[in-house]
Design a protein around this motif. Structure first.
Motif, PDB file in Angstrom:
ATOM      1  N   GLY A  80     -49.626  21.119  22.182  1.00  0.00           N
ATOM      2  CA  GLY A  80     -49.521  21.438  20.760  1.00  0.00           C
ATOM      3  C   GLY A  80     -50.415  22.599  20.380  1.00  0.00           C
ATOM      4  N   PRO A  81     -49.847  23.693  19.860  1.00  0.00           N
ATOM      5  CA  PRO A  81     -50.655  24.854  19.466  1.00  0.00           C
ATOM      6  C   PRO A  81     -51.755  24.512  18.459  1.00  0.00           C
ATOM      7  CG  PRO A  81     -48.331  25.442  19.527  1.00  0.00           C
ATOM      8  CD  PRO A  81     -48.396  23.953  19.710  1.00  0.00           C
ATOM      9  N   ASP A  82     -51.490  23.606  17.537  1.00  0.00           N
ATOM     10  CA  ASP A  82     -52.513  23.240  16.553  1.00  0.00           C
ATOM     11  C   ASP A  82     -53.688  22.544  17.224  1.00  0.00           C
ATOM     12  OD1 ASP A  82     -51.049  24.322  14.486  1.00  0.00           O
ATOM     13  OD2 ASP A  82     -50.139  22.414  13.888  1.00  0.00           O
ATOM     14  N   HIS A  83     -53.384  21.670  18.190  1.00  0.00           N
ATOM     15  CA  HIS A  83     -54.458  20.997  18.929  1.00  0.00           C
ATOM     16  C   HIS A  83     -55.268  22.009  19.720  1.00  0.00           C
ATOM     17  CE1 HIS A  83     -56.605  17.983  21.268  1.00  0.00           C
ATOM     18  NE2 HIS A  83     -56.276  18.679  22.355  1.00  0.00           N
ATOM     19  N   ILE A  84     -54.587  22.956  20.346  1.00  0.00           N
ATOM     20  CA  ILE A  84     -55.276  23.984  21.123  1.00  0.00           C
ATOM     21  C   ILE A  84     -56.225  24.771  20.228  1.00  0.00           C
ATOM     22  CG2 ILE A  84     -54.963  26.144  22.406  1.00  0.00           C
ATOM     23  CD1 ILE A  84     -52.333  24.957  23.486  1.00  0.00           C
ATOM     24  N   LEU A  85     -55.736  25.206  19.074  1.00  0.00           N
ATOM     25  CA  LEU A  85     -56.561  25.983  18.149  1.00  0.00           C
ATOM     26  C   LEU A  85     -57.773  25.181  17.689  1.00  0.00           C
ATOM     27  CD1 LEU A  85     -57.034  28.510  16.421  1.00  0.00           C
ATOM     28  CD2 LEU A  85     -55.544  27.494  14.683  1.00  0.00           C
ATOM     29  N   ASN A  86     -57.539  23.944  17.289  1.00  0.00           N
ATOM     30  CA  ASN A  86     -58.646  23.117  16.795  1.00  0.00           C
ATOM     31  C   ASN A  86     -59.687  22.857  17.883  1.00  0.00           C
ATOM     32  OD1 ASN A  86     -57.483  22.935  14.251  1.00  0.00           O
ATOM     33  ND2 ASN A  86     -56.387  21.043  14.735  1.00  0.00           N
ATOM     34  N   MET A 113     -51.518  33.267  28.713  1.00  0.00           N
ATOM     35  CA  MET A 113     -51.064  32.016  28.111  1.00  0.00           C
ATOM     36  C   MET A 113     -50.608  31.016  29.172  1.00  0.00           C
ATOM     37  SD  MET A 113     -47.527  33.414  26.342  1.00  0.00           S
ATOM     38  CE  MET A 113     -46.857  31.774  26.068  1.00  0.00           C
ATOM     39  N   LEU A 114     -51.391  30.935  30.255  1.00  0.00           N
ATOM     40  CA  LEU A 114     -51.177  29.978  31.343  1.00  0.00           C
ATOM     41  C   LEU A 114     -50.052  30.378  32.285  1.00  0.00           C
ATOM     42  CD1 LEU A 114     -51.474  26.556  29.410  1.00  0.00           C
ATOM     43  CD2 LEU A 114     -53.304  27.956  30.383  1.00  0.00           C
ATOM     44  N   GLY A 115     -49.403  31.494  32.019  1.00  0.00           N
ATOM     45  CA  GLY A 115     -48.282  31.931  32.835  1.00  0.00           C
ATOM     46  C   GLY A 115     -48.692  32.935  33.898  1.00  0.00           C
ATOM     47  N   PRO A 116     -47.710  33.510  34.580  1.00  0.00           N
ATOM     48  CA  PRO A 116     -47.988  34.455  35.664  1.00  0.00           C
ATOM     49  C   PRO A 116     -48.295  35.852  35.152  1.00  0.00           C
ATOM     50  CG  PRO A 116     -45.629  34.137  35.447  1.00  0.00           C
ATOM     51  CD  PRO A 116     -46.278  33.189  34.464  1.00  0.00           C
ATOM     52  N   PHE A 163     -62.884  30.960  25.911  1.00  0.00           N
ATOM     53  CA  PHE A 163     -62.633  29.544  26.136  1.00  0.00           C
ATOM     54  C   PHE A 163     -61.148  29.211  25.993  1.00  0.00           C
ATOM     55  CE2 PHE A 163     -66.514  30.348  23.617  1.00  0.00           C
ATOM     56  CZ  PHE A 163     -67.436  30.202  24.630  1.00  0.00           C
ATOM     57  N   TYR A 164     -60.779  28.090  26.668  1.00  0.00           N
ATOM     58  CA  TYR A 164     -59.390  27.634  26.546  1.00  0.00           C
ATOM     59  C   TYR A 164     -59.380  26.113  26.666  1.00  0.00           C
ATOM     60  CZ  TYR A 164     -54.390  28.837  26.461  1.00  0.00           C
ATOM     61  OH  TYR A 164     -53.071  29.013  26.103  1.00  0.00           O
ATOM     62  N   ILE A 165     -58.185  25.568  26.725  1.00  0.00           N
ATOM     63  CA  ILE A 165     -58.021  24.111  26.664  1.00  0.00           C
ATOM     64  C   ILE A 165     -58.613  23.382  27.860  1.00  0.00           C
ATOM     65  CG2 ILE A 165     -56.031  24.051  25.138  1.00  0.00           C
ATOM     66  CD1 ILE A 165     -54.256  24.060  27.629  1.00  0.00           C
ATOM     67  N   ALA A 211     -53.532  36.186  20.625  1.00  0.00           N
ATOM     68  CA  ALA A 211     -53.166  35.218  19.579  1.00  0.00           C
ATOM     69  C   ALA A 211     -52.175  34.176  20.066  1.00  0.00           C
ATOM     70  CB  ALA A 211     -52.605  35.951  18.363  1.00  0.00           C
ATOM     71  N   VAL A 212     -51.093  34.616  20.674  1.00  0.00           N
ATOM     72  CA  VAL A 212     -50.009  33.704  21.059  1.00  0.00           C
ATOM     73  C   VAL A 212     -50.484  32.540  21.933  1.00  0.00           C
ATOM     74  CG1 VAL A 212     -47.851  33.540  22.369  1.00  0.00           C
ATOM     75  CG2 VAL A 212     -48.183  35.400  20.754  1.00  0.00           C
ATOM     76  N   PRO A 213     -51.418  32.751  22.875  1.00  0.00           N
ATOM     77  CA  PRO A 213     -51.854  31.614  23.710  1.00  0.00           C
ATOM     78  C   PRO A 213     -52.657  30.560  22.955  1.00  0.00           C
ATOM     79  CG  PRO A 213     -52.382  33.726  24.740  1.00  0.00           C
ATOM     80  CD  PRO A 213     -52.023  34.010  23.319  1.00  0.00           C
ATOM     81  N   HIS A 214     -53.178  30.902  21.782  1.00  0.00           N
ATOM     82  CA  HIS A 214     -54.202  30.071  21.154  1.00  0.00           C
ATOM     83  C   HIS A 214     -53.843  29.520  19.780  1.00  0.00           C
ATOM     84  CE1 HIS A 214     -56.752  31.584  24.373  1.00  0.00           C
ATOM     85  NE2 HIS A 214     -56.366  32.798  24.049  1.00  0.00           N
TER      86      HIS A 214
END
Length: 406
Positions: free
Chosen positions: A295-301, A225-228, A379-381, A202-205
């Protein structure tokens, strides 16, 4: 920031696999890291590699500052009330085990009930199984609807005065189900129970506000979430963490050590024995900066747009079965009739497309679905509709190879 610009930040995507451009659709297992995260960690090792909380020299001071700034960044990112509520761990699994072993052992008694669901990752089932065994308690499962969602009525029929802990995923790593954590938390608290949430998917998206959700504990991992890899977070309400005992002992987490007894330092360091994940915390902070810049909202959308496109295109293929609700997070788990998921994933890999195949660390859910394994595209950004088209063509070629008729 458009997708083309975002993709430039991910050097790993600019390569060929089996002679084809890489299409990485396995983010639910591990996301890729942008150069901003890689550079931040390189800077740590090049410029101020030192231990934290111990020395007063320049490098140690800078390392400590960066480590604690990362904690503050996490606090703000999930809107925890206090920085003391952010504990760094090795990952979501370690976070959940800490709650089960320390908090669970303190509050669970014989005959109590621990409520979970069949959609949980093994990391959010096995620790509670072991706790139930240690305390002679009972593990109870919330019934799932036919699409893998949870009805509030089912929730209320299971959580009662015997319930002490409710452990549930915010987002299923197999079905993509997005659970109503706020409502589940309210139901748990109405029955004087506590809620622990696996937030890895959830947190990454999406934007997560732990105070608004009303959760007692919330766990997630940096590498999704893009981290290590090697770093995770446990959020816990300060009053609960304060009452909990550490489960690892050693340097840094102590206040005083005598010959025969010791005392512990304050939150959150009392749960961070030994040298912590310093470079990883720096990388996690950079990942949060990157996510917030988009922006988390942009990522989700954007993910929902990609997922709907993929869902619609996959639904046109005869012999494919898609699991989970129509409204879902950014992943699709599926099977192609008479093709084993591992064979499917191997065939797609020959096309440069990376998907996950197996039981996804969710064997009880596989049993509920009536299958031994599935394939999953996530899928991701940094993904595009053009990549989904390549994925779809790979599915069609795989189907043809296994002698299906279109």
């Amino acid at each position: 920031m458009n997708t083309a610009d975002i993709r430039k930040d991910f050097p790993i995507l600019d390569q060929k696999v089996n002679g084809k451009d890489l299409v990485y659709l396995d983010t639910s297992a591990t996301s890729q890291s942008p150069v901003q995260v890689i550079d931040a960690m390189n800077d740590y090792y090049r410029e101020y590699n030192s231990n934290v909380h111990r020395g007063v020299h320049t490098l140690g001071t800078k390392a400590t500052d960066q480590y604690e700034q990362a904690r503050m960044k996490v606090r703000s990112f999930i809107n925890a009330q206090r920085f003391e509520e952010i504990v760094f761990t090795r990952g979501t699994t370690a976070s959940i085990n800490l709650v089960a072993r320390s908090f669970g052992d303190a509050v669970i008694e014989e005959g109590d009930e621990i409520v979970v669901t069949e959609m949980e990752h093994h990391a959010n089932i096995v620790p509670w199984q072991e706790l139930a065994k240690r305390k002679n308690a009972r593990l109870v499962f919330i019934p799932l609807e036919s699409d893998g969602s949870i009805k509030i009525e089912s929730l209320e029929s299971v959580i009662n005065e015997k319930t002490k802990i409710v452990a549930v995923a915010h987002v299923s790593n197999v079905l993509g189900t997005i659970n109503d954590i706020k409502r589940i938390a309210e139901t748990a608290h109405q029955n004087d129970a506590y809620i622990s949430v696996d937030g890895a998917q959830a947190v990454p998206h999406m934007k997560v506000d732990v105070q608004d959700l009303g959760v007692d504990f919330y766990a997630f991992s940096g590498h999704k979430m893009l981290g290590p890899t090697g770093i995770g977070v446990l959020y816990g309400k300060a009053q609960l963490l304060d009452e909990m005992e550490p489960v690892e002992y050693g340097g840094d987490m102590i206040d005083f050590v005598g010959m025969y007894e010791s005392t512990w330092t304050d939150l959150p360091v009392k749960f961070e024995a030994g040298t912590p994940m310093i470079a990883e915390a720096v990388g996690l902070a950079a990942a949060i900066d990157y996510i917030e810049s988009i922006g988390p909202d942009h990522i989700l959308n954007y993910e929902q747009e990609l997922t709907k496109y993929a869902y619609d295109r996959m639904s046109e293929i005869d012999g494919i079965e898609i699991y989970g609700p129509k409204e879902r997070a950014g992943l699709i788990t599926f099977n192609l009739e008479d093709v084993h998921p591992h064979d499917l994933a191997t065939a797609l890999d020959s096309e440069g497309v990376a998907v996950r195949a197996g039981h996804h660390c969710a064997q009880p859910l596989m049993k509920w679905l009536g299958v031994s394994a599935t394939a999953r595209a996530s899928f991701y950004i940094y993904n595009t509709k053009e990549e989904i088209d390549i994925f779809i063509e790979g599915l069609k070629r795989t189907k043809e190879f296994f002698s299906y008729e279109f």
